[in-house]
Design an enzyme around this catalytic site. Structure first.
Site, PDB file in Angstrom:
ATOM      1  N   SER A   1     -38.825 -24.408   1.494  1.00 24.98           N
ATOM      2  CA  SER A   1     -37.422 -24.782   1.261  1.00 24.98           C
ATOM      3  C   SER A   1     -37.112 -26.259   1.419  1.00 24.98           C
ATOM      4  O   SER A   1     -35.989 -26.681   1.149  1.00 24.98           O
ATOM      5  CB  SER A   1     -36.508 -23.968   2.179  1.00 24.98           C
ATOM      6  OG  SER A   1     -36.498 -22.618   1.798  1.00 24.98           O
TER       7      SER A   1
ATOM      8  N   LYS B   1     -28.361 -29.964   6.440  1.00 26.33           N
ATOM      9  CA  LYS B   1     -28.237 -28.611   5.899  1.00 26.33           C
ATOM     10  C   LYS B   1     -27.372 -27.779   6.834  1.00 26.33           C
ATOM     11  O   LYS B   1     -27.531 -27.841   8.055  1.00 26.33           O
ATOM     12  CB  LYS B   1     -29.634 -28.003   5.768  1.00 26.33           C
ATOM     13  CG  LYS B   1     -29.695 -26.621   5.152  1.00 26.33           C
ATOM     14  CD  LYS B   1     -31.154 -26.194   5.028  1.00 26.33           C
ATOM     15  CE  LYS B   1     -31.318 -24.830   4.414  1.00 26.33           C
ATOM     16  NZ  LYS B   1     -32.748 -24.460   4.266  1.00 26.33           N
TER      17      LYS B   1
ATOM     18  N   SER C   1     -34.468 -23.279  -0.204  1.00 26.42           N
ATOM     19  CA  SER C   1     -33.061 -23.060   0.070  1.00 26.42           C
ATOM     20  C   SER C   1     -32.287 -24.337   0.418  1.00 26.42           C
ATOM     21  O   SER C   1     -31.058 -24.328   0.480  1.00 26.42           O
ATOM     22  CB  SER C   1     -32.919 -22.083   1.247  1.00 26.42           C
ATOM     23  OG  SER C   1     -33.531 -22.618   2.413  1.00 26.42           O
TER      24      SER C   1
END
Length: 476
Positions: A176, A77, A152
């Site tokens: 997330s 990420k 997210s």
């Protein structure tokens, strides 16, 4: 979306059963075929990954045996830093920034022989539940391209689901990792706070943020967690609690385990198809020998407001550092320092980030601190005590991961409250500091994945993974 290949397991790559370069080429092939639609990767290191894979393949069997992730292609990420690689946090404000250091969790995977493929899209500064808040466009769910992948860490979940990586790293501040794992039909693990170093993580809310893995299987997720977990002197919140072998008891089954089912997680607002899949899986676990007990977590209704007070307060402080002075975007027309700060932040931050900074600044301001922030911290303690009491009676807790399957792109974009409620079952674990995971447990009538959430005591990821392995076995 149809996938042409099934990626090898970590074990198959690590042992040389599948060559590292072959595994990498499968991932790159999937990226070339699908990333244009899915938008999971923001940047790739093709040359570096290729050289790394060839190096791993050239090692002797004895040398390769020392590398627990030898040759495994992975993505991260883009809130985790790698020296010299772009780090955007999916925000315009970090345009052009290349950090001089590498996140500990990433470095541990590299040191273990893993092959870094690239960096993955996410909600801007990890703020969002749908991956629609990225400055570089939304990520689409590989299982249904008109649906969100969750947020997210949507890019991290989508990359695994679309066979663009054997495993990925994401972060979880209020769900997330677990919610995208549920939406995309993959495994996602939330480690206990302090179990995995946060050094090199671009922070959202420092008392809530965790780094954890996504993978196709519970075993692969357990192997990644075993590599990235452990004390790090670079992170003051890192724990020195010893790290066990997370694969040792994976196949022990659930016979004799006490599993708690909290009534508050099966109340109004839960999609009937999610309820059916999760309750059906719980009954399968009971049939496999688990003792299933009803429990109560009475302060759950206060979790969402508590989370959004604490998380936004911490975000407003953490994001104050992005001002255009040292790195990233700088407003070109500003003629005073104050104007540069104001214009840079106005140009660089998206609407959701601005909303959360404003809310966080408000709850920390004079006259409101006691009414909101202090009270939220008191409720956080009550939520943690709920879990402590529950874990006196049970070994793990099982719930839905999310109240619905993946919703349509744009469906909740104009309704922040509805979007925030997508995290209603996940924020509690972050507030309490405990560990958890989401494991696929079925599909809706439309074929959308549904995940079951497993929550465990502090530093008892082994039991969470053991239950997750049992769930996975029941789906076969």
């Amino acid at each position: 979306m149809e996938f042409q290949t099934t990626l090898p397991s970590i074990r198959a790559v690590r042992t040389g059963e599948v060559r590292a370069e072959a595994a990498l080429q499968e991932c790159l092939g999937a990226i070339d075929a699908h990333n244009g639609e899915v938008n999971a990767y923001l940047s790739l290191d093709r040359d570096g990954a290729g050289a790394r894979a060839r190096h791993i393949d050239a090692l002797s069997r004895e040398e390769r045996a020392k590398l627990p992730m030898g040759g495994v292609p992975f993505g991260i990420k883009d809130v985790l830093t790698v020296e010299g690689m772009p780090a955007t946090a999916s925000s315009k404000i970090l345009e052009g920034y290349r950090p001089p250091y590498t996140a500990t969790a990433v470095q541990r995977l590299i040191d273990a022989g893993a092959v870094l493929v690239g960096k993955l899209n996410c909600d801007e500064f990890a703020m969002g539940s749908s991956n629609e808040n990225s400055a570089y466009g939304p990520v689409k769910n590989p299982r249904a391209l008109d649906r969100v992948p969750g947020g997210s860490s949507g890019g991290s979940a989508a990359a695994v689901a679309a066979n663009m990586a054997v495993a990925t790293l994401g972060t979880d501040t209020g769900g997330s990792i677990r919610q995208p794992a549920s939406f995309c039909g993959v495994v996602g693990v939330l480690p206990t706070y302090g179990r995995v170093s946060r050094y090199g993580l671009i922070a959202f809310a420092s008392s809530l943020d965790r780094v954890g893995p996504f993978a196709h299987t519970v075993r692969d997720a357990a192997e990644v967690l075993g590599v990235i977990a452990g004390h790090d002197p670079m992170d003051a919140t890192s724990s020195s609690v010893p790290v066990p072998d997370y694969t040792e008891k994976l196949d022990a089954g659930v016979k004799g385990l006490r599993l708690g089912v909290p009534a508050e997680y099966f109340a109004e607002g839960l999609d009937p198809e999610v309820k059916r899949a999760v309750e059906g899986t719980i009954e399968q676990l009971r049939a496999a020998g688990a003792e299933v007990k009803p429990i109560s977590l009475p302060h759950t209704p206060y979790a969402i407001p508590t989370y959004y007070v604490i998380a936004t307060a911490e975000a407003s402080a953490n994001l104050a550092r992005f001002d255009g002075v040292r790195y990233g975007l700088r407003a070109p027309e500003a003629n005073t320092l104050a104007a540069m700060y104001r214009q840079t932040r106005d140009l660089g931050f998206g609407a959701e980030v601005k909303r959360r900074i404003l809310l966080g600044t408000y709850v920390l301001s004079a006259g409101y601190y006691d009414a909101y922030y202090k009270k939220a911290q008191q409720v956080r303690r009550l939520l943690a005590q709920d879990f402590l009491r529950a874990f006196e009676e049970v070994d793990a807790i099982v719930t839905p991961t999310a109240p619905t399957p993946a919703f349509k792109l744009g469906e909740k974009s104009d309704d922040p409250l509805s979007m925030y409620l997508a995290d209603i079952y996940t924020v509690t674990a972050n507030l309490a500091g405990i560990c958890g995971a989401s494991v696929p447990c079925g599909t809706s009538r439309e074929g959308l994945p549904i995940g079951i959430q497993i929550l465990g005591r502090h530093f008892d990821e082994a039991t969470v993974l053991r239950v997750g392995q049992a769930v996975e076995s029941l789906q076969k």
